[in-house]
Design an enzyme around this catalytic site. Sequence first.
Site, short mmCIF file in Angstrom:
data_model
loop_
_atom_site.label_atom_id
_atom_site.label_comp_id
_atom_site.label_asym_id
_atom_site.label_seq_id
_atom_site.Cartn_x
_atom_site.Cartn_y
_atom_site.Cartn_z
N PRO A 1 3.88 -0.09 -3.59
CA PRO A 1 3.72 -0.76 -4.88
C PRO A 1 4.85 -0.53 -5.87
O PRO A 1 5.04 -1.33 -6.80
CB PRO A 1 2.40 -0.18 -5.40
CG PRO A 1 1.61 0.08 -4.15
CD PRO A 1 2.64 0.60 -3.18
N CYS B 1 0.83 -1.21 0.00
CA CYS B 1 0.00 0.00 0.00
C CYS B 1 0.86 1.25 0.00
O CYS B 1 2.07 1.21 0.23
CB CYS B 1 -0.98 -0.01 1.18
SG CYS B 1 -0.26 0.05 2.82
N CYS B 2 0.19 2.37 -0.32
CA CYS B 2 0.84 3.67 -0.37
C CYS B 2 1.93 3.69 -1.45
O CYS B 2 1.68 3.34 -2.59
CB CYS B 2 1.39 4.02 1.01
SG CYS B 2 1.85 5.76 1.21
N ILE B 3 3.17 4.01 -1.10
CA ILE B 3 4.27 4.06 -2.07
C ILE B 3 4.90 2.68 -2.31
O ILE B 3 5.63 2.48 -3.29
CB ILE B 3 5.35 5.06 -1.59
CG1 ILE B 3 6.38 5.38 -2.68
CG2 ILE B 3 6.04 4.53 -0.33
CD1 ILE B 3 5.80 6.07 -3.89
N THR C 1 -3.30 -0.90 -2.70
CA THR C 1 -4.28 0.14 -2.37
C THR C 1 -3.54 1.44 -2.13
O THR C 1 -2.39 1.43 -1.65
CB THR C 1 -5.12 -0.26 -1.14
OG1 THR C 1 -6.23 0.64 -1.00
CG2 THR C 1 -4.30 -0.24 0.14
#
Length: 279
Positions: A191, A187-189, A250
Site C-alpha cells: 500500500p 497488501c502488506c507493505i 489489507t
Amino acid sequence: MSSRRMAALRALVASRLAVTAAFAPRPGLRALPFGGPAQSPRAAFHASAPRPVTRVAVVLSGCGVYDGTELHEASSILVHLSRAGAEVQIFAPDIPQMHVIDHTKGQPSEGETRNVLTESARIARGNITDLAKLSAANHDAAVFPGGFGAAKNLSTFAVDGGDCKVNKDVERVLKEFHQAGKPIGLCCIAPVLAAKVLRSVEVTVGHEQEEGGRWPHAGTAQVIKALGAKHCVTGVTEAHVDQKNKVVTTPAFMCDTAFHHIHDGVGAMVSKVLELASK
C-alpha cells in the site's frame, strides 16, 4: 359393447387428448424428450451467454519475503482469484533485485545478483510477462502482493522511506488503472506504493501501534500519513476499501499472526477488488 362402457371410453380418450394438447409445443418453443416446454435455440443462446470474465493483472516483485514477493500472499491471491473465476496474467519488472537475502540467515548474500522477472517466474510457474507490457486497457483490475520486494525492487521505500522513488512502470501502471477507474488491490507493505503515487488515497497496513510485537511494522502508518494519504486502522482479516479511488488494501503479514488469518484478509481484499471491477 354396452352404452355405459362406450361412454367411459369416450371420456378417457377425451381426457388424454386434452393432456396432449396442453403439452403440445407452442410457437417459438420445442419439446423436451420428457415433456415440458423448452426455449427456442435463439432464446437459449441469450440465456446461456457466459458472464464476462474479470481480467486481473498480478504484479510480483521477486520470490521470497526478504528480497521479493511474499509467497504466501501471492499464492493466496492466486487461489482466491482462481476460485472466483478470474482470468489472471502475472507481471514483474525486468530489473535487477536490490540485493539477494539468504533466507536461512536473514542476511545479504555477498556477490550474488538476481533478476526480479526471472525470480518472479518461479511463482508464476514460468507464465510471466514483463511489467513494461502491462496496459490497463487490457485488464479490469490490478493486484500487488507484499513482501520486501515491493519496498526494495518496486520502490526504494526500504531505504528512503517517504522520500522513496517508485519504479517507473509500477508508477505508470498505478496511474493508468486509477485514471481508468479500475480497482487496485495491495497488501502488506505494498500500500505504500499507492500512498506515494496516488497521494490522497485511503489505505491500511493494519494497526498504528506495535502492541507487543503483534504489529512489528506499525510505524509504516505514520509514513503513509506523511505522504498525504489517509491511514485506516484495520484488522488482519479485513480489507479497507477506498470507494472514491477504488483502492483496496489489507495488512497481511504486517501482522505477526497465523497463515489462515492472512489468507482470510487477502480473500476479503480480492473479493472487494472483483466487486468493484464488476460495477
